[in-house]
Design an enzyme around this catalytic site. Structure first.
Site, PDB file in Angstrom:
ATOM      1  N   CYS A   1       0.838  -1.196   0.000  1.00  0.00           N
ATOM      2  CA  CYS A   1       0.000   0.000   0.000  1.00  0.00           C
ATOM      3  C   CYS A   1       0.879   1.255   0.000  1.00  0.00           C
ATOM      4  CB  CYS A   1      -0.999  -0.031   1.154  1.00  0.00           C
ATOM      5  SG  CYS A   1      -2.368   1.149   0.930  1.00  0.00           S
TER       6      CYS A   1
ATOM      7  N   HIS B   1      -3.620  -4.980  -0.934  1.00  0.00           N
ATOM      8  CA  HIS B   1      -3.278  -5.615   0.337  1.00  0.00           C
ATOM      9  C   HIS B   1      -3.329  -7.133   0.190  1.00  0.00           C
ATOM     10  CE1 HIS B   1      -3.332  -2.107   3.095  1.00  0.00           C
ATOM     11  NE2 HIS B   1      -4.138  -1.605   2.186  1.00  0.00           N
TER      12      HIS B   1
ATOM     13  N   GLU C   1      -2.543  -9.299   2.351  1.00  0.00           N
ATOM     14  CA  GLU C   1      -2.983  -9.880   3.624  1.00  0.00           C
ATOM     15  C   GLU C   1      -4.497  -9.812   3.794  1.00  0.00           C
ATOM     16  OE1 GLU C   1      -2.544  -5.502   4.687  1.00  0.00           O
ATOM     17  OE2 GLU C   1      -1.761  -6.928   3.215  1.00  0.00           O
TER      18      GLU C   1
END
Length: 215
Positions: A81, A195, A197
């Site tokens: 990010c 992202h 994750e």
């Protein structure tokens, strides 16, 4: 067990990243300790908020030096990010330029779209030789951002003592009237605007692809 450090400089939703890396079988630490960050098998540089504030926070704890030192040693670094954005030459928020790390040639600017931020799941266009995107080229990833770079020019690393022999692999995403860098790979440097994750199975596969570069 292989290890990863999520670099702690006060900017980033770090818990979800630590959990995702742990789920991939890594010994994960959140720290700004230079020795630990340099010696770990992998280093993740998270980031949320404004470009200039992230750069100020990173420099305040010497994170810029840690990243450069790892790249000199050929050790993997993953920016996520705003942690990707600060790898670029500069960021411009509200018309004010701020200097980035200069590891990717380009300027991070506001997205040209009717609705900003770009929030939610989106597809990307990956190059054939991408390591990060192997096996997930057609998948969707989770984005939350208002700024991105529309260029990703290779930088001459020789003045930084970093090997410049690797070709860059750039993954793109289209949103509104913007075509921006969704992911970047060059040698030990990797970065994603999205992202991983928070990107479910596709994100886990991408992280496992990155972890495979440790070997």
């Amino acid at each position: 067990m292989r290890s990863a450090v999520v670099f702690d400089y006060g900017f980033g939703n770090v818990r979800s990243m630590m959990r995702a890396l742990s789920n991939c079988g890594l010994d994960v630490a959140l720290t700004s300790d230079h020795g630990q960050a340099i010696e770990a098998d992998g280093l993740v540089v998270p980031g949320v908020g404004a470009f200039a504030a992230c750069m100020e926070g990173l420099r305040a704890v010497g994170g810029d030096r840690v990243i450069i030192e790892r790249l000199r040693k050929g050790r993997p670094v993953l920016g996520v990010c705003v942690g990707e954005q600060i790898m670029f030459t500069q960021g411009r928020e509200n018309g004010e330029p701020s200097e980035g790390l200069g590891l990717i040639g380009g300027s991070v600017d506001r997205l040209d779209a009717d609705v900003v931020p770009h929030m939610g799941w989106d597809t990307v266009a990956a190059p054939e030789n991408s390591v990060l995107m192997r096996g997930v080229e057609g998948e969707r990833f989770y984005f939350v951002h208002s700024y991105a770079s529309s260029t990703a020019d290779p930088v001459d690393f020789s003045g930084m003592g970093i090997s410049s022999h690797d070709d860059a692999q750039v993954t793109w995403c289209d949103y509104g009237r913007s075509r921006f860098v969704a992911a970047y790979e060059r040698g030990p440097l990797s970065a994603t605007q999205f992202h991983p994750e928070k990107s479910a199975g596709a994100g886990e596969r991408l992280l496992r692809n990155w972890i495979a570069t440790f070997e």
